[in-house]
Write an enzyme that holds these catalytic residues in place. Structure first.
Site, PDB file in Angstrom:
ATOM      1  N   PRO A 208       0.812  -1.223   0.000  1.00  0.00           N
ATOM      2  CA  PRO A 208       0.000   0.000   0.000  1.00  0.00           C
ATOM      3  C   PRO A 208       0.845   1.272   0.000  1.00  0.00           C
ATOM      4  CG  PRO A 208       0.217  -0.774   2.228  1.00  0.00           C
ATOM      5  CD  PRO A 208       1.067  -1.680   1.368  1.00  0.00           C
ATOM      6  N   TRP A 209       0.170   2.394   0.147  1.00  0.00           N
ATOM      7  CA  TRP A 209       0.785   3.715  -0.023  1.00  0.00           C
ATOM      8  C   TRP A 209       1.098   4.432   1.295  1.00  0.00           C
ATOM      9  CZ3 TRP A 209      -2.863   6.237   2.651  1.00  0.00           C
ATOM     10  CH2 TRP A 209      -4.179   5.752   2.582  1.00  0.00           C
TER      11      TRP A 209
ATOM     12  N   LYS B 113       4.727  -5.154  -6.540  1.00  0.00           N
ATOM     13  CA  LYS B 113       3.961  -4.041  -7.114  1.00  0.00           C
ATOM     14  C   LYS B 113       3.715  -2.986  -6.047  1.00  0.00           C
ATOM     15  CE  LYS B 113      -0.343  -3.033  -7.696  1.00  0.00           C
ATOM     16  NZ  LYS B 113      -0.239  -1.566  -7.460  1.00  0.00           N
ATOM     17  N   PRO B 114       4.339  -1.809  -6.200  1.00  0.00           N
ATOM     18  CA  PRO B 114       4.039  -0.732  -5.243  1.00  0.00           C
ATOM     19  C   PRO B 114       2.642  -0.170  -5.508  1.00  0.00           C
ATOM     20  CG  PRO B 114       5.547   0.053  -6.949  1.00  0.00           C
ATOM     21  CD  PRO B 114       5.305  -1.407  -7.227  1.00  0.00           C
TER      22      PRO B 114
ATOM     23  N   GLU C  37      -0.124   2.415  -6.620  1.00  0.00           N
ATOM     24  CA  GLU C  37      -0.104   3.359  -7.745  1.00  0.00           C
ATOM     25  C   GLU C  37       0.064   4.812  -7.273  1.00  0.00           C
ATOM     26  OE1 GLU C  37      -2.391   1.156  -6.936  1.00  0.00           O
ATOM     27  OE2 GLU C  37      -4.461   1.895  -7.137  1.00  0.00           O
TER      28      GLU C  37
ATOM     29  N   SER D 188      -6.397  -3.370   1.796  1.00  0.00           N
ATOM     30  CA  SER D 188      -7.768  -3.413   2.300  1.00  0.00           C
ATOM     31  C   SER D 188      -8.278  -4.850   2.451  1.00  0.00           C
ATOM     32  CB  SER D 188      -8.686  -2.646   1.351  1.00  0.00           C
ATOM     33  OG  SER D 188      -8.694  -3.263   0.082  1.00  0.00           O
TER      34      SER D 188
ATOM     35  N   GLU E   7      -1.934  -8.778   5.380  1.00  0.00           N
ATOM     36  CA  GLU E   7      -1.950  -7.809   6.474  1.00  0.00           C
ATOM     37  C   GLU E   7      -2.989  -6.776   6.092  1.00  0.00           C
ATOM     38  OE1 GLU E   7      -2.023  -4.940   8.231  1.00  0.00           O
ATOM     39  OE2 GLU E   7       0.097  -4.350   8.358  1.00  0.00           O
ATOM     40  N   LEU E   8      -4.160  -6.878   6.703  1.00  0.00           N
ATOM     41  CA  LEU E   8      -5.285  -6.036   6.306  1.00  0.00           C
ATOM     42  C   LEU E   8      -5.506  -4.974   7.370  1.00  0.00           C
ATOM     43  CD1 LEU E   8      -7.399  -9.036   5.056  1.00  0.00           C
ATOM     44  CD2 LEU E   8      -5.710  -7.691   3.803  1.00  0.00           C
TER      45      LEU E   8
ATOM     46  N   CYS F 111      -2.533   1.140   9.510  1.00  0.00           N
ATOM     47  CA  CYS F 111      -3.371  -0.048   9.700  1.00  0.00           C
ATOM     48  C   CYS F 111      -3.666  -0.283  11.178  1.00  0.00           C
ATOM     49  CB  CYS F 111      -2.735  -1.267   9.064  1.00  0.00           C
ATOM     50  SG  CYS F 111      -1.045  -1.522   9.571  1.00  0.00           S
TER      51      CYS F 111
ATOM     52  N   GLU G  75     -13.091   0.732   8.977  1.00  0.00           N
ATOM     53  CA  GLU G  75     -11.788   1.400   8.952  1.00  0.00           C
ATOM     54  C   GLU G  75     -11.902   2.676   8.132  1.00  0.00           C
ATOM     55  OE1 GLU G  75      -8.392  -0.433   6.804  1.00  0.00           O
ATOM     56  OE2 GLU G  75      -7.302  -0.054   8.654  1.00  0.00           O
TER      57      GLU G  75
ATOM     58  N   LYS H 193      -8.285 -12.490  13.177  1.00  0.00           N
ATOM     59  CA  LYS H 193      -9.603 -12.245  12.579  1.00  0.00           C
ATOM     60  C   LYS H 193      -9.483 -11.620  11.180  1.00  0.00           C
ATOM     61  CE  LYS H 193     -12.379 -10.558  15.970  1.00  0.00           C
ATOM     62  NZ  LYS H 193     -12.588  -9.712  17.182  1.00  0.00           N
TER      63      LYS H 193
HETATM   64  P1  NAI Z   1      -6.220  -1.392  -1.769  1.00  0.00           P
HETATM   65  O1  NAI Z   1      -6.304  -2.606  -0.927  1.00  0.00           O
HETATM   66  O2  NAI Z   1      -7.137  -1.276  -2.941  1.00  0.00           O
HETATM   67  O3  NAI Z   1      -4.718  -1.241  -2.346  1.00  0.00           O
HETATM   68  C1  NAI Z   1      -3.566  -1.798  -1.765  1.00  0.00           C
HETATM   69  C2  NAI Z   1      -2.679  -2.392  -2.855  1.00  0.00           C
HETATM   70  O4  NAI Z   1      -3.392  -3.429  -3.518  1.00  0.00           O
HETATM   71  C3  NAI Z   1      -2.282  -1.405  -3.963  1.00  0.00           C
HETATM   72  O5  NAI Z   1      -0.977  -1.717  -4.415  1.00  0.00           O
HETATM   73  C4  NAI Z   1      -3.288  -1.707  -5.053  1.00  0.00           C
HETATM   74  O6  NAI Z   1      -2.846  -1.349  -6.344  1.00  0.00           O
HETATM   75  C5  NAI Z   1      -3.425  -3.201  -4.914  1.00  0.00           C
HETATM   76  N1  NAI Z   1      -4.679  -3.754  -5.447  1.00  0.00           N
HETATM   77  C6  NAI Z   1      -5.891  -3.169  -5.522  1.00  0.00           C
HETATM   78  N2  NAI Z   1      -6.790  -3.998  -6.081  1.00  0.00           N
HETATM   79  C7  NAI Z   1      -6.141  -5.153  -6.369  1.00  0.00           C
HETATM   80  C8  NAI Z   1      -6.527  -6.396  -6.952  1.00  0.00           C
HETATM   81  N3  NAI Z   1      -7.777  -6.611  -7.365  1.00  0.00           N
HETATM   82  N4  NAI Z   1      -5.600  -7.364  -7.070  1.00  0.00           N
HETATM   83  C9  NAI Z   1      -4.333  -7.159  -6.654  1.00  0.00           C
HETATM   84  N5  NAI Z   1      -3.904  -6.004  -6.118  1.00  0.00           N
HETATM   85  C10 NAI Z   1      -4.798  -5.010  -5.965  1.00  0.00           C
HETATM   86  O7  NAI Z   1      -6.369  -0.133  -0.820  1.00  0.00           O
HETATM   87  P2  NAI Z   1      -6.796   1.370  -1.223  1.00  0.00           P
HETATM   88  O8  NAI Z   1      -7.879   1.340  -2.236  1.00  0.00           O
HETATM   89  O9  NAI Z   1      -5.568   2.111  -1.549  1.00  0.00           O
HETATM   90  O10 NAI Z   1      -7.363   1.883   0.165  1.00  0.00           O
HETATM   91  C11 NAI Z   1      -8.684   1.535   0.568  1.00  0.00           C
HETATM   92  C12 NAI Z   1      -8.749   1.254   2.034  1.00  0.00           C
HETATM   93  O11 NAI Z   1      -7.967   0.104   2.322  1.00  0.00           O
HETATM   94  C13 NAI Z   1      -8.184   2.322   2.937  1.00  0.00           C
HETATM   95  O12 NAI Z   1      -9.101   3.329   3.192  1.00  0.00           O
HETATM   96  C14 NAI Z   1      -7.857   1.511   4.157  1.00  0.00           C
HETATM   97  O13 NAI Z   1      -9.021   1.329   4.924  1.00  0.00           O
HETATM   98  C15 NAI Z   1      -7.419   0.175   3.609  1.00  0.00           C
HETATM   99  N6  NAI Z   1      -5.947   0.066   3.541  1.00  0.00           N
HETATM  100  C16 NAI Z   1      -5.291  -0.626   4.518  1.00  0.00           C
HETATM  101  C17 NAI Z   1      -3.919  -0.669   4.526  1.00  0.00           C
HETATM  102  C18 NAI Z   1      -3.177  -1.399   5.584  1.00  0.00           C
HETATM  103  O14 NAI Z   1      -2.082  -1.012   5.932  1.00  0.00           O
HETATM  104  N7  NAI Z   1      -3.666  -2.496   6.109  1.00  0.00           N
HETATM  105  C19 NAI Z   1      -3.120   0.032   3.524  1.00  0.00           C
HETATM  106  C20 NAI Z   1      -3.907   0.669   2.496  1.00  0.00           C
HETATM  107  C21 NAI Z   1      -5.266   0.692   2.540  1.00  0.00           C
END
Ligand code: NAI
Ligand code: MG
Length: 485
Positions: free
Chosen positions: A149-150, A174-175, A177, A228, A249-250, A283, A381, A451
């Site tokens: 994630p970012w 894959k970092p 985007e 996510s 790690e969600l 997270c 979240e 969980k």
């Molecule tokens: P996301 O889960 O969509 O993105 C995280 C990573 O997964 C990015 O590299 C993205 O390009 C990739 N990704 C997205 N869809 C994918 C797919 N279908 N297959 C494979 N890779 C995929 O998270 P997003 O949209 O940036 O943020 C949404 C919410 O997710 C946030 O508001 C937060 O609640 C949660 N989140 C939790 C994180 C954590 O540290 N556990 C980090 C980032 C987001």
């Protein structure tokens, strides 16, 4: 404008599509770079390179000492270039420069830790009841697909790459985007520090087009994901077709729990630090603040007074304590939750866009109180600077509320009575518990959730275990035939 190609098989190149996507500075909303827009064709090249490096390129056969030295040299390069990396991370993610500097130092520490651990991976001798030597050997799992994630861009890359490389795996990473720049800067040093071509491949792009093909690819043995819950579930489903090993790690909705006997000043700071660090884009954010009734009102007042004084500003300014959110998308998501919160609970601080800035994705540090644990702002979240404060009457109720969530990443407990604090430690269904603190994270200690916060552990010896297979070896010491038939 700088263009960043992706890094595959030891070379920087545009994607097969020839397309580029913009990357922003969230404090100005301006484009600061363009990055190669990866697709399934690029994943194909990346996986082919990683497979070749693993299957015939000799990376798993390098000695563990040599892999360790390579990681230590990479850590050294990161430390030498820390100021530049921190500035780039700060500009691209919006996090305050002081936090970005901590992240880059942690990134180097992570490579150092796994550099040191590489040659300390031990097997076992199994005491079987035979005239034999029975061994359990550790071997690399193969090609690892890593999707990050970012919120901690380069640090998350280190959490994934360092244990994988120490174990002898090859990687396709894959970092996010939103924040692909620092890991691409780091990739430029890989050849120099001794990482052979194909061992690390950085495929840039979006989730659907560049992430999903990594998860589906039969040449990938394991997927490690941070992000996510929704995408984590998709990844697990997709990975099942090729029976990949999966670690996830969600997110979380972590309770930060304050008893009346806690040190009051420390509690107020701990509550704010727990939820507002990195603009709340963490997270393990302590986004549910549970406070025992006798100090509840006083705590809401003190927290709110302090939250209103938190210094928002340009991320590169050293006095800035909170920057903008990472993207327009995240800003809108968090802003929508502010409106939900105003209907569900009472507002004590913040509640909107920080109006002093003409541009940039700034949100005021926000505190809702009298929140019911069934409210959406207590269950979902938000991933922004938004706290939900919930009162409780006694220890049993604190435990019930704390555990009443689908998530289980982290929790913190603040109280002086050590017996009661330890009872809480045992009762909380989470992967990480802090007592009288929240958020410090060390590469030496395990990180991961219970969980819906996922499974598998990163960091420490647990982190490398996720990149290892266990091979049983039985060496028969009897010279006579088995004599069964
Ligand atoms: P996301 O889960 O969509 O993105 C995280 C990573 O997964 C990015 O590299 C993205 O390009 C990739 N990704 C997205 N869809 C994918 C797919 N279908 N297959 C494979 N890779 C995929 O998270 P997003 O949209 O940036 O943020 C949404 C919410 O997710 C946030 O508001 C937060 O609640 C949660 N989140 C939790 C994180 C954590 O540290 N556990 C980090 C980032 C987001
Ligand atoms: Mg997403």
């Amino acid at each position: 404008m700088k263009r960043y190609p992706m890094y595959v098989n030891g070379e920087f190149a545009a994607g097969e599509s020839g397309k580029w996507f913009p990357v922003y500075d969230p404090s100005t909303e301006e484009v600061i770079a363009e990055v190669a827009d990866g697709s399934a064709a690029d994943v194909e090249r990346g996986v082919a390179a990683a497979r070749a490096a693993f299957d015939s390129g000799g990376w798993p056969q390098t000695t563990a000492v040599e892999r360790g030295r390579i990681l230590l040299r990479l850590a050294e390069k990161i430390r030498q270039n820390a100021a530049h990396l921190a500035e780039l991370e700060c500009r691209n993610s919006g996090k305050p420069i002081v936090e970005a500097e901590f992240d880059i130092a942690d990134t180097a520490s992570c490579f150092e830790y796994y550099g040191g651990l590489a040659n300390k991976i031990m097997g076992h001798v199994n005491p079987v009841p035979e005239n034999a030597i029975s061994l359990a050997m550790k071997e690399p799992v193969g090609v690892a697909g890593q999707i990050i994630p970012w919120n901690y861009p380069l640090l998350m890359a280190a959490w994934k790459l360092a244990p994988a490389l120490a174990a002898g795996c090859c990687c396709v990473l894959k970092p996010a985007e939103q924040t692909p720049l620092t890991v691409l800067e780091m990739a430029a040093w890989l050849t120099e520090v001794g990482v052979p071509p194909g061992v690390v491949n950085i495929v840039t792009g979006f989730g659907e087009s560049a992430g999903a093909p990594i998860v589906a690819h039969p040449g990938v043995d394991k997927v490690a994901f941070t992000g996510s819950v929704e995408v984590g579930k998709q990844i697990m489903r997709s990975a099942s077709d090729t029976l990949k090993r999966v670690t996830l790690e969600l997110g979380g909705k972590s309770p930060n729990i304050f008893f009346a006997d806690a040190d009051f000043e420390a509690a107020v700071d701990g509550a704010l630090f727990g939820v507002f660090i990195n603009q709340g884009e963490v997270c393990s954010a302590g986004s549910r603040i549970l406070v025992e009734r006798p100090v509840y009102k006083k705590m809401v007042e003190a927290m709110s007074a302090k939250a209103k004084k938190i210094r928002l500003g340009p991320p590169l300014a050293r006095e800035t304590k909170m920057g903008p959110l990472v993207s327009k998308e995240q800003f809108e998501r968090v802003a929508a939750y502010l409106e939900v919160g105003k209907k569900e609970a009472k507002l004590a601080a913040g509640g909107g866009r920080a109006k002093e800035f003409g541009r940039g994705y700034y949100i005021e540090p926000t505190i809702f109180y009298d929140v019911d644990n069934s409210a959406r702002i207590a269950r979902e979240e938000i991933f922004g600077p938004v706290a939900a404060v919930i009162p409780f009457d006694n220890e049993a109720e604190a435990i019930r509320i704390a555990n009443d969530t689908p998530y289980g990443l982290a929790a913190a407990v603040w109280r002086r009575d050590i017996f009661k604090a330890f009872r809480m430690v045992k009762a909380l269904r989470v992967g990480i518990v802090w007592v009288n603190h929240m958020q410090p994270t060390f590469v030496e200690a395990p990180w991961g959730g219970y969980k819906h916060s996922g499974f598998g552990r990163e960091l420490g010896p647990w982190g490398i275990e996720e990149y290892l297979e266990t091979k049983q070896v039985h060496i028969n010491l009897n010279e006579q035939p088995i004599g069964w038939y």
